[in-house]
Design an enzyme around this catalytic site. Structure first.
Site, short mmCIF file in Angstrom:
data_model
loop_
_atom_site.label_atom_id
_atom_site.label_comp_id
_atom_site.label_asym_id
_atom_site.label_seq_id
_atom_site.Cartn_x
_atom_site.Cartn_y
_atom_site.Cartn_z
N CYS A 83 -16.25 52.08 13.32
CA CYS A 83 -17.34 51.53 12.41
C CYS A 83 -17.70 49.92 13.24
CB CYS A 83 -17.08 51.33 11.05
SG CYS A 83 -18.26 50.60 9.83
N ARG A 86 -18.37 46.61 10.07
CA ARG A 86 -17.15 46.36 9.12
C ARG A 86 -17.21 44.94 8.85
NH1 ARG A 86 -12.01 48.04 12.63
NH2 ARG A 86 -13.45 47.84 14.29
N TRP A 257 -25.54 51.57 5.42
CA TRP A 257 -26.89 51.59 6.05
C TRP A 257 -27.14 52.09 7.24
CZ3 TRP A 257 -25.22 47.31 3.23
CH2 TRP A 257 -24.57 46.10 4.32
N GLU A 262 -28.61 55.09 15.79
CA GLU A 262 -28.13 56.42 15.23
C GLU A 262 -28.96 57.36 15.11
OE1 GLU A 262 -26.29 54.25 11.69
OE2 GLU A 262 -24.96 55.89 12.14
N1 ARG Z 1 -24.58 58.54 12.90
C1 ARG Z 1 -24.68 59.41 11.66
C2 ARG Z 1 -25.97 59.72 11.21
O1 ARG Z 1 -26.94 59.53 12.40
C3 ARG Z 1 -24.39 58.52 10.34
C4 ARG Z 1 -22.70 57.94 10.42
C5 ARG Z 1 -22.53 56.93 9.25
N2 ARG Z 1 -23.42 55.79 9.67
C6 ARG Z 1 -23.72 54.63 9.09
N3 ARG Z 1 -24.60 53.72 9.40
N4 ARG Z 1 -23.06 54.30 7.97
O2 ARG Z 1 -26.55 60.31 10.33
#
Ligand code: ARG
Length: 381
Positions: A83, A86, A257, A262
């Site tokens: 993560c 953090r 968030w 991602e």
């Molecule tokens: N990588 C994942 C997605 O694209 C989410 C994982 C958790 N990500 C976070 N920012 N808490 O859906």
């Protein structure tokens, strides 16, 4: 020379490379001792140590006090080597749902988690904890990877409408009797699948009302509009097990968030996900005839700009990869101040876009995992 007490403790909390789990009373004691070393944590008294030991002797298990659970969840986050977020570990809303026992109650609490954590875009990091596993390791399970995700419908041998990462799970939902919308799209929310102990899984309606979604548009052209891209505001990972003090919580959905990459660099761009780069490049009129035009790279940047812009427009909290990695560096400094080593997975902490532009790039990380933590568990389908 007697062994350094911190080393002895951290060795007992180490999860990586352990063949057998420690006996419960040892894990429990190590967790309570860890709390004693932490500023701001509840301080277990000698009486508490005796209570826990006695409960384990008499019943085979024990339960965490709300304060222990609260701090334990924060530690699980702080110990998450993958993560990059953090820095914010101490700000977490912990919803204690250990008293909920039916599938319906668990479903309702999942909807409540979505609403509470989303807060109309003013996202709060949140975790909901359902009852722990019994001594055989059985407990409630949420089969979904996340509380909100889009279906991946198989059209032909290779072709998928929607998110290919969810194709197997979508098959499962259909087998369990899910009736998808009449007009299927690439962004249909999946139902929730919940099971108790060893019981058959039960299907619950997709969390439509509780899922805030953001339409994705490019900041300075309408070229993406007709693609009708969208993504949900809140990623709630629901398939990992939370481990604290030797107790495990197989259903403990948690959410923060999004970082824009991602969605923009992985969910939309990976070839085995939405695979949008060729289409984006066409719409941007990039020369896709050869790799040396860097059309993929250019399309990738524009797609990530679109994601950041769209979340900002919708007033949904999101962090960019420059700020997120900078915050991780601050986390590392804070931890050093507190006299704690930071463990991490370089391949996860470095963002999938412009990795070498971030301050984390030249650093190296030790990937050892410690308890409390979030662990992967066996997939049930
Ligand atoms: N990588 C994942 C997605 O694209 C989410 C994982 C958790 N990500 C976070 N920012 N808490 O859906």
């Amino acid at each position: 020379m007697p062994p350094c007490p911190f080393l002895a403790l951290s060795d007992r909390l180490r999860l990586t490379g352990r063949k057998q789990p420690l006996p419960l009373h040892q894990s429990a004691e190590a967790f309570l001792r860890l709390l004693q070393t932490e500023r701001g944590a509840p301080t277990p008294t000698p009486l508490r140590f005796r209570q826990v030991a006695q409960s384990i002797r008499q019943t085979g298990t024990y339960s965490l006090t709300p304060a222990e659970l609260n701090y334990g969840c924060r530690l699980a986050w702080r110990n998450s080597v993958r993560c990059v977020g953090r820095f914010f570990w101490s700000k977490l809303d912990v919803i204690d749902a250990r008293h909920l026992h039916t599938e319906e109650e668990i479903y309702q609490a999942c909807l409540d988690h979505l609403t509470h954590a989303t807060r109309h875009g003013d996202i709060r990091s949140t975790i909901t904890i359902f009852p722990p596993a019994d001594s055989r390791g059985h407990g409630p399970r949420i089969w979904n990877y996340q509380l909100s995700r889009y279906a991946g419908y198989r059209l032909g041998k290779k072709q998928i409408l929607g998110d290919p990462a969810e194709a197997d799970f979508t098959d499962l939902c259909l087998r369990l009797g899910w009736k998808p919308p009449k007009k299927r799209t690439a962004f249909d929310l999946l139902p929730l699948v919940i099971s108790l102990h060893d019981k058959k899984p039960r299907l619950f309606p997709p969390p439509k009302k509780a899922t805030l979604e953001v339409p994705i548009r490019h900041p300075d052209s309408s070229c993406l509009d007709s693609l009708r891209l969208r993504w949900f505001a809140l990623p709630v990972v629901s398939n990992m097990k939370l481990e604290i003090g030797g107790l495990s919580f197989p259903a403990a959905p948690f959410s923060g968030w999004y970082m824009e990459t991602e969605i923009g660099a992985r969910n939309f761009a990976d070839e085995n996900r939405y695979h949008l780069l060729p289409e984006i490049a066409r719409r941007l009129r990039l020369d896709t005839s050869r790799p040396t035009t860097l059309w993929k790279d250019r399309a990738l940047v524009e797609l990530n700009r679109a994601v950041l812009h769209s979340f900002a427009q919708a007033k949904v909290r999101m962090i960019d990869h420059h700020s997120a990695t900078a915050s991780h560096l601050r986390f590392e400094e804070d931890e050093a101040q507190a006299g704690r080593p930071v463990f991490g997975r370089w391949d996860w902490l470095i963002p999938p876009l412009s990795g070498s532009l971030t301050k984390l790039w030249p650093r190296s990380y030790n990937p050892t995992e410690f308890s409390p933590n979030f662990l992967t568990q066996k997939r049930l389908y």
